[in-house]
Scaffold this active site. Structure first.
Site, PDB file in Angstrom:
ATOM      1  N   LYS A   1       0.858  -1.193   0.000  1.00 45.91           N
ATOM      2  CA  LYS A   1       0.000   0.000   0.000  1.00 45.91           C
ATOM      3  C   LYS A   1       0.886   1.232   0.000  1.00 45.91           C
ATOM      4  CE  LYS A   1      -4.537   0.973   0.766  1.00 45.91           C
ATOM      5  NZ  LYS A   1      -5.734   0.172   0.512  1.00 45.91           N
TER       6      LYS A   1
ATOM      7  N   VAL B   1     -20.065   8.603   3.475  1.00 47.57           N
ATOM      8  CA  VAL B   1     -20.779   8.268   2.229  1.00 47.57           C
ATOM      9  C   VAL B   1     -19.981   8.783   1.042  1.00 47.57           C
ATOM     10  CG1 VAL B   1     -23.210   7.687   2.550  1.00 47.57           C
ATOM     11  CG2 VAL B   1     -22.486  10.004   3.014  1.00 47.57           C
TER      12      VAL B   1
ATOM     13  N   TYR C   1     -21.531   5.489  -1.376  1.00 46.40           N
ATOM     14  CA  TYR C   1     -22.587   6.042  -2.236  1.00 46.40           C
ATOM     15  C   TYR C   1     -23.227   4.907  -3.063  1.00 46.40           C
ATOM     16  CZ  TYR C   1     -24.817   8.440  -6.115  1.00 46.40           C
ATOM     17  OH  TYR C   1     -25.731   8.836  -7.058  1.00 46.40           O
TER      18      TYR C   1
END
Ligand SMILES: NC(=O)c1ccc[n+]([C@@H]2O[C@H](COP(=O)([O-])OP(=O)(O)OC[C@H]3O[C@@H](n4cnc5c(N)ncnc54)[C@H](O)[C@@H]3O)[C@@H](O)[C@H]2O)c1
Ligand SMILES: CC(C)C[C@H](N)C(=O)O
Length: 367
Positions: free
Chosen positions: A80, A181, A186
């Site tokens: 990562k 969100v 979403y």
């Protein structure tokens, strides 16, 4: 932080610090384990409180990718990147191109993609400098934005967890409290709304909240209120460590299932929620849809093939819950075992000698 001590404790392979004066790039690439294949994991851009916090995040996220890729059955290791900076203010073309050159320098040991704070457009800039990037524009034959696919995987995994907690995998009428969100949540809200779930949402970004309220009839609450709301399912979809000493006593949910990486602050928090009878869908199992999707690019991207594999997240969540019940262990331990067993199996099956390209005998003859 004593960095070598930490690397030794969790058996990391490599950490690369990337610095570029002109663009302001300050990035950390962490490669945890490449037993299964090249380390694939996204690039996060975030404002960290300190350099130490950034290093720790990169390390924790990289290790998570080792387990995620292994548990998802991918032939990939874990890595990562974090870029230190504000994704709304500090991005520029030179920065992602400078970063792309660092990725290229690793010669395929690490392949990147999106994470929090980075977009397909950023990946396209990285792609100017290296092929070791996925999730670039579909025009290049790539899979594009992984978030909707991650969301679909989370939705499927949430259903499997709901089945274990409520006896049915239907989410109709279930109250789901969603923290954050953004890109993934979403799309997750859309799936849940279509199935008739009731949504409670929060975000530090007002616009993101408003969109969910308007499009999915979600009820908005303040960021600190989300843990204590009356709900059936808590879906952490922002940053990590939100299942902790402060939040656990507030939780009313019987299921925790969301997209965030590293949801448990410490492993003991996984033990605690297990004792409380909460069904926890391990983060790296339920949120593997995005990496499954981008990893398919390595075979020449095929949407149907990728989605077929993403569907298996339902079965993987069922499996960890089954092992957890059978062996009386928390689901996060069951998932870790599943991932570690696969890494060991492959490590052992690869143990016979394979010529690595340096043909010693032929070189001797030419001397
Ligand atoms: N994008 C993917 O495909 C993918 C894949 C696997 C895992 N994940 C993980 O899922 C999570 C969400 O990823 P994303 O791509 O949707 O990121 P994102 O940046 O689009 O969304 C995260 C949202 O969380 C909000 N947020 C941050 N801190 C918050 C807080 N304290 N309270 C409430 N809201 C807060 C942000 O404002 C943002 O809207 C991350 O942990 C990411 O690592 C993402
Ligand atoms: C490869 C990416 C899609 C990685 C993704 N951000 C994850 O955490 O799984």
């Amino acid at each position: 932080m004593e960095i070598f001590k930490y690397l030794e404790q969790y058996d990391y392979e490599q950490v690369v610090f990337c610095q570029d004066n002109q663009s302001g790039l300050k990035a950390i690439i962490a490669i945890h384990d490449t037993t299964l294949g090249p380390a694939l994991g996204g690039t996060r851009m975030w404002t960290y409180e300190s350099e130490e916090a950034a290093i720790e995040d990169a390390l924790r996220l990289a290790k998570g990718m080792t387990y995620k890729n292994a548990a998802a059955g991918l032939n990939l290791g874990g890595g990562k990147t974090v870029i230190i900076g504000d994704p709304r203010k500090d991005k520029n073309e030179e920065m992602f191109r400078a970063f792309g050159r660092y990725v290229q320098g690793l010669n395929g040991r690490y392949i990147t993609a999106e994470d929090v704070g980075t977009t397909v457009a950023d990946m396209d800039l990285i792609h100017e400098e290296t092929d070791y990037v996925t999730g670039i524009s579909p025009a290049f034959g790539s899979s594009g934005n992984p978030s909707p696919v991650t969301a679909y995987g989370v939705y499927r995994g949430m259903k499997a967890a709901a089945k274990a907690a409520f006896g049915s995998d239907s989410l109709e009428g279930k109250v789901v409290a969603i923290q954050g969100v953004g890109n993934v949540a979403y799309s997750l809200c859309r799936h849940l709304h279509e199935e008739g779930a009731q949504l409670i949402v929060t975000d530090i970004n007002r616009e993101a909240v408003n969109r969910a309220v308007e499009e999915f009839g979600a009820r908005a609450v303040d960021p600190n209120e989300i843990y204590g709301v009356e709900c059936d399912i808590y879906a952490p979809c922002a940053l990590g460590a939100t299942v902790n000493d402060d939040t656990i006593p507030q939780l009313k949910a019987r299921v925790i299932a969301g997209s965030a990486n590293n949801q448990l602050k410490e492993t003991r928090h996984g033990d605690l929620i297990h004792e409380m009878g909460i069904v926890y869908a391990p983060d790296y199992v339920i949120n593997a849809g995005g990496v499954i999707n981008v990893a398919d690019e390595l075979y020449g991207y095929n949407y149907e093939r990728a989605m077929k594999k993403v569907e298996t997240i339902y079965n993987s969540i069922e499996k960890v819950i089954e092992i957890s019940k059978r062996d009386g262990i928390p689901t996060y331990v069951a998932a870790d075992r599943m991932a570690e067993e696969r890494i060991e199996r492959i490590r052992n099956s690869r143990s016979q000698f394979l010529q690595n390209g340096h043909n010693i005998l032929s070189r001797r003859r030419t001397r």
